[in-house]
Design a protein around this motif. Structure first.
Motif, PDB file in Angstrom:
ATOM      1  N   GLY A   1       0.999  -1.277  -0.225  1.00 58.95           N
ATOM      2  CA  GLY A   1      -0.339  -0.274   0.255  1.00 58.95           C
ATOM      3  C   GLY A   1       0.548   1.371  -0.038  1.00 58.95           C
ATOM      4  N   LEU A   2       1.392   1.817   1.195  1.00 60.94           N
ATOM      5  CA  LEU A   2       2.726   3.013   0.894  1.00 60.94           C
ATOM      6  C   LEU A   2       3.485   2.806  -0.081  1.00 60.94           C
ATOM      7  CD1 LEU A   2       3.842   2.253   4.134  1.00 60.94           C
ATOM      8  CD2 LEU A   2       2.656   3.979   3.978  1.00 60.94           C
ATOM      9  N   ASP A   3       3.691   1.380  -0.884  1.00 62.38           N
ATOM     10  CA  ASP A   3       4.678   1.667  -2.711  1.00 62.38           C
ATOM     11  C   ASP A   3       3.705   2.170  -3.380  1.00 62.38           C
ATOM     12  OD1 ASP A   3       7.126   1.451  -1.405  1.00 62.38           O
ATOM     13  OD2 ASP A   3       6.609  -0.839  -1.874  1.00 62.38           O
ATOM     14  N   THR A   4       2.830   2.006  -3.198  1.00 68.80           N
ATOM     15  CA  THR A   4       1.113   1.956  -4.564  1.00 68.80           C
ATOM     16  C   THR A   4       0.599   3.730  -4.107  1.00 68.80           C
ATOM     17  OG1 THR A   4      -0.049  -0.173  -4.223  1.00 68.80           O
ATOM     18  CG2 THR A   4      -1.141   1.661  -4.957  1.00 68.80           C
ATOM     19  N   MET A   5       0.597   4.036  -3.089  1.00 71.58           N
ATOM     20  CA  MET A   5       0.068   5.011  -2.347  1.00 71.58           C
ATOM     21  C   MET A   5       1.054   6.345  -2.998  1.00 71.58           C
ATOM     22  SD  MET A   5      -0.941   7.425   0.761  1.00 71.58           S
ATOM     23  CE  MET A   5       0.984   8.042   1.094  1.00 71.58           C
ATOM     24  N   LYS A   6       2.225   6.332  -3.184  1.00 65.90           N
ATOM     25  CA  LYS A   6       3.856   7.074  -3.952  1.00 65.90           C
ATOM     26  C   LYS A   6       3.802   6.380  -5.038  1.00 65.90           C
ATOM     27  CE  LYS A   6       6.742   6.061   0.580  1.00 65.90           C
ATOM     28  NZ  LYS A   6       8.021   5.170   1.264  1.00 65.90           N
ATOM     29  N   LEU A   7       3.303   5.865  -5.730  1.00 66.04           N
ATOM     30  CA  LEU A   7       3.335   5.845  -7.532  1.00 66.04           C
ATOM     31  C   LEU A   7       2.080   6.223  -8.708  1.00 66.04           C
ATOM     32  CD1 LEU A   7       5.226   2.189  -7.594  1.00 66.04           C
ATOM     33  CD2 LEU A   7       6.324   4.328  -8.042  1.00 66.04           C
ATOM     34  N   ILE A   8       0.986   6.906  -6.994  1.00 70.89           N
ATOM     35  CA  ILE A   8       0.059   7.786  -8.115  1.00 70.89           C
ATOM     36  C   ILE A   8       0.662   8.194  -8.613  1.00 70.89           C
ATOM     37  CG2 ILE A   8      -1.714   8.737  -6.928  1.00 70.89           C
ATOM     38  CD1 ILE A   8      -2.215   7.337  -4.457  1.00 70.89           C
ATOM     39  N   PRO A   9      -0.567   8.501 -10.052  1.00 72.35           N
ATOM     40  CA  PRO A   9       0.048   9.814 -11.242  1.00 72.35           C
ATOM     41  C   PRO A   9      -0.628  11.383 -10.176  1.00 72.35           C
ATOM     42  CG  PRO A   9      -1.155   8.021 -11.874  1.00 72.35           C
ATOM     43  CD  PRO A   9      -0.698   7.748 -10.336  1.00 72.35           C
ATOM     44  N   GLN A  10       0.635  12.199 -10.481  1.00 70.28           N
ATOM     45  CA  GLN A  10       0.664  13.531  -9.988  1.00 70.28           C
ATOM     46  C   GLN A  10      -0.403  13.995  -9.980  1.00 70.28           C
ATOM     47  OE1 GLN A  10       3.241  15.367  -7.939  1.00 70.28           O
ATOM     48  NE2 GLN A  10       1.650  16.606  -7.999  1.00 70.28           N
ATOM     49  N   ASP A  11      -1.495  13.814 -10.852  1.00 68.96           N
ATOM     50  CA  ASP A  11      -2.280  14.621 -11.601  1.00 68.96           C
ATOM     51  C   ASP A  11      -3.418  13.384 -11.006  1.00 68.96           C
ATOM     52  OD1 ASP A  11      -2.892  12.204 -13.126  1.00 68.96           O
ATOM     53  OD2 ASP A  11      -3.820  13.262 -14.634  1.00 68.96           O
ATOM     54  N   ARG A  12      -3.101  12.462  -9.914  1.00 68.34           N
ATOM     55  CA  ARG A  12      -4.431  11.717  -9.068  1.00 68.34           C
ATOM     56  C   ARG A  12      -4.305  12.280  -7.764  1.00 68.34           C
ATOM     57  NH1 ARG A  12      -6.932  11.955 -13.285  1.00 68.34           N
ATOM     58  NH2 ARG A  12      -7.778  10.286 -14.388  1.00 68.34           N
ATOM     59  N   ARG A  13      -2.846  12.990  -7.114  1.00 69.82           N
ATOM     60  CA  ARG A  13      -2.736  13.306  -6.020  1.00 69.82           C
ATOM     61  C   ARG A  13      -3.952  13.730  -5.281  1.00 69.82           C
ATOM     62  NH1 ARG A  13       3.199  12.192  -5.069  1.00 69.82           N
ATOM     63  NH2 ARG A  13       3.168  10.196  -6.530  1.00 69.82           N
ATOM     64  N   HIS A  14      -4.631  14.271  -5.343  1.00 67.14           N
ATOM     65  CA  HIS A  14      -6.095  15.294  -4.800  1.00 67.14           C
ATOM     66  C   HIS A  14      -6.449  13.784  -4.311  1.00 67.14           C
ATOM     67  CE1 HIS A  14      -7.266  13.842  -8.437  1.00 67.14           C
ATOM     68  NE2 HIS A  14      -8.357  14.636  -8.250  1.00 67.14           N
ATOM     69  N   ILE A  15      -6.374  12.338  -4.608  1.00 63.51           N
ATOM     70  CA  ILE A  15      -7.715  11.875  -4.272  1.00 63.51           C
ATOM     71  C   ILE A  15      -7.391  11.237  -2.903  1.00 63.51           C
ATOM     72  CG2 ILE A  15      -8.816   9.514  -4.804  1.00 63.51           C
ATOM     73  CD1 ILE A  15      -8.123   9.405  -7.575  1.00 63.51           C
ATOM     74  N   PRO A  16      -7.971  11.785  -1.716  1.00 62.69           N
ATOM     75  CA  PRO A  16      -7.354  11.053  -0.835  1.00 62.69           C
ATOM     76  C   PRO A  16      -7.318   9.615  -0.107  1.00 62.69           C
ATOM     77  CG  PRO A  16      -9.655  11.485  -0.758  1.00 62.69           C
ATOM     78  CD  PRO A  16      -9.420  11.776  -1.658  1.00 62.69           C
ATOM     79  N   VAL A  17      -6.547   9.200   0.071  1.00 67.19           N
ATOM     80  CA  VAL A  17      -5.869   8.006   0.261  1.00 67.19           C
ATOM     81  C   VAL A  17      -6.400   7.230   1.945  1.00 67.19           C
ATOM     82  CG1 VAL A  17      -4.496   5.605   0.317  1.00 67.19           C
ATOM     83  CG2 VAL A  17      -4.881   7.740  -1.566  1.00 67.19           C
ATOM     84  N   ILE A  18      -7.235   6.573   2.253  1.00 68.64           N
ATOM     85  CA  ILE A  18      -6.975   5.646   3.708  1.00 68.64           C
ATOM     86  C   ILE A  18      -6.174   4.915   3.745  1.00 68.64           C
ATOM     87  CG2 ILE A  18      -8.663   5.567   5.260  1.00 68.64           C
ATOM     88  CD1 ILE A  18     -11.026   7.226   3.961  1.00 68.64           C
ATOM     89  N   PHE A  19      -6.096   4.002   4.147  1.00 67.24           N
ATOM     90  CA  PHE A  19      -5.533   2.711   5.089  1.00 67.24           C
ATOM     91  C   PHE A  19      -6.305   2.395   5.789  1.00 67.24           C
ATOM     92  CE2 PHE A  19      -1.367   5.054   3.277  1.00 67.24           C
ATOM     93  CZ  PHE A  19      -0.614   4.040   2.312  1.00 67.24           C
ATOM     94  N   PHE A  20      -6.305   0.160   4.892  1.00 67.16           N
ATOM     95  CA  PHE A  20      -7.602  -0.088   5.851  1.00 67.16           C
ATOM     96  C   PHE A  20      -6.398  -1.034   5.874  1.00 67.16           C
ATOM     97  CE2 PHE A  20     -11.029  -2.890   5.715  1.00 67.16           C
ATOM     98  CZ  PHE A  20     -11.789  -2.293   6.449  1.00 67.16           C
ATOM     99  N   THR A  21      -5.665  -1.400   6.956  1.00 68.22           N
ATOM    100  CA  THR A  21      -5.101  -3.176   7.419  1.00 68.22           C
ATOM    101  C   THR A  21      -5.280  -3.716   8.818  1.00 68.22           C
ATOM    102  OG1 THR A  21      -2.999  -4.185   7.170  1.00 68.22           O
ATOM    103  CG2 THR A  21      -2.757  -1.882   8.152  1.00 68.22           C
ATOM    104  N   SER A  22      -5.179  -4.630   8.554  1.00 67.50           N
ATOM    105  CA  SER A  22      -5.219  -5.566  10.400  1.00 67.50           C
ATOM    106  C   SER A  22      -4.246  -5.933  10.779  1.00 67.50           C
ATOM    107  CB  SER A  22      -6.161  -7.216   9.547  1.00 67.50           C
ATOM    108  OG  SER A  22      -4.586  -8.383   7.947  1.00 67.50           O
ATOM    109  N   HIS A  23      -3.017  -5.425   9.765  1.00 68.01           N
ATOM    110  CA  HIS A  23      -1.319  -5.177  10.081  1.00 68.01           C
ATOM    111  C   HIS A  23      -1.129  -4.304  10.748  1.00 68.01           C
ATOM    112  CE1 HIS A  23      -1.371  -9.226   9.035  1.00 68.01           C
ATOM    113  NE2 HIS A  23      -2.492  -9.233   7.261  1.00 68.01           N
ATOM    114  N   GLY A  24      -1.580  -3.433  11.545  1.00 64.68           N
ATOM    115  CA  GLY A  24      -1.270  -2.076  11.465  1.00 64.68           C
ATOM    116  C   GLY A  24      -0.141  -1.897  12.635  1.00 64.68           C
TER     117      GLY A  24
END
Length: 185
Positions: free
Chosen positions: A67-90
């Motif tokens: 998830g963290l690597d995915t968020m870092k790879l979100i294209p610049q023109d989509r960075r305004h989309i809020p990301v909420i992490f959802f995990t059972s390994h927090g």
């Protein structure tokens, strides 16, 4: 606490476990959201070329691309989309890292749908000004792209502060139209 907006927000649910995607998706649909499930970060990133969800609910630990690597790879023109992490390994370290990387929130599984909806609504509310600004800028770019060459020249001169008469003189419009200076004085 159903969604009151006319157009239901689209939530991307990214989790490598099918049962989690299905359960979360159905639960969010009961609250009035549209849901698009993804098996992993790679699938989400490919879809972001043509899809713009209003919020991304993203699992942290997934094979291939976490998830963290995915968020870092979100294209610049989509960075305004809020990301909420959802995990059972927090854990605290992971939550802090996610928030420092720009996550809107961090939810530990299991969580109630009321809690998930509350976090999504908070993320949507905080991102709304940025989203509106981006849409306005996109609309302006589209309108500018539709200008003819002459309209673009006139617009650029007007933006530079020239008056109508000065623009006409600059573009030699008076002579081309057979007008004297007196008509634009």
């Amino acid at each position: 606490m159903p969604i009151l907006e006319q157009v239901a927000p689209l939530i991307a649910v990214v989790d490598d476990q099918r049962d989690v995607r299905t359960t979360v998706g159905r639960g969010l649909e009961r609250f009035g959201y549209k849901v698009h499930p993804f098996m992993g970060g790679t699938d989400l990133l490919e879809a972001l070329e043509y899809l713009e969800p209003d919020c991304i609910l993203l699992d942290v630990r997934m094979p291939v691309l976490d998830g963290l690597d995915t968020m870092k790879l979100i294209p610049q023109d989509r960075r305004h989309i809020p990301v909420i992490f959802f995990t059972s390994h927090g854990d605290i370290h992971l939550a802090v890292e996610a928030m420092k990387s720009g996550a809107a929130d961090f939810i530990e599984k299991p969580a109630t749908f009321e809690m998930i909806v509350q976090k999504i609504e908070a993320a949507l509310s905080s991102s709304r000004p940025t989203v509106e600004k981006n849409h306005s800028a996109d609309q302006a770019r589209k309108q500018l792209a539709e200008l003819t060459k002459r309209e673009d020249e006139v617009m650029r001169l007007a933006c530079a502060g020239l008056r109508n008469k000065e623009i006409a003189e600059q573009l030699d419009l008076l002579r081309k139209w057979g007008l004297g200076d007196s008509r634009l004085a």
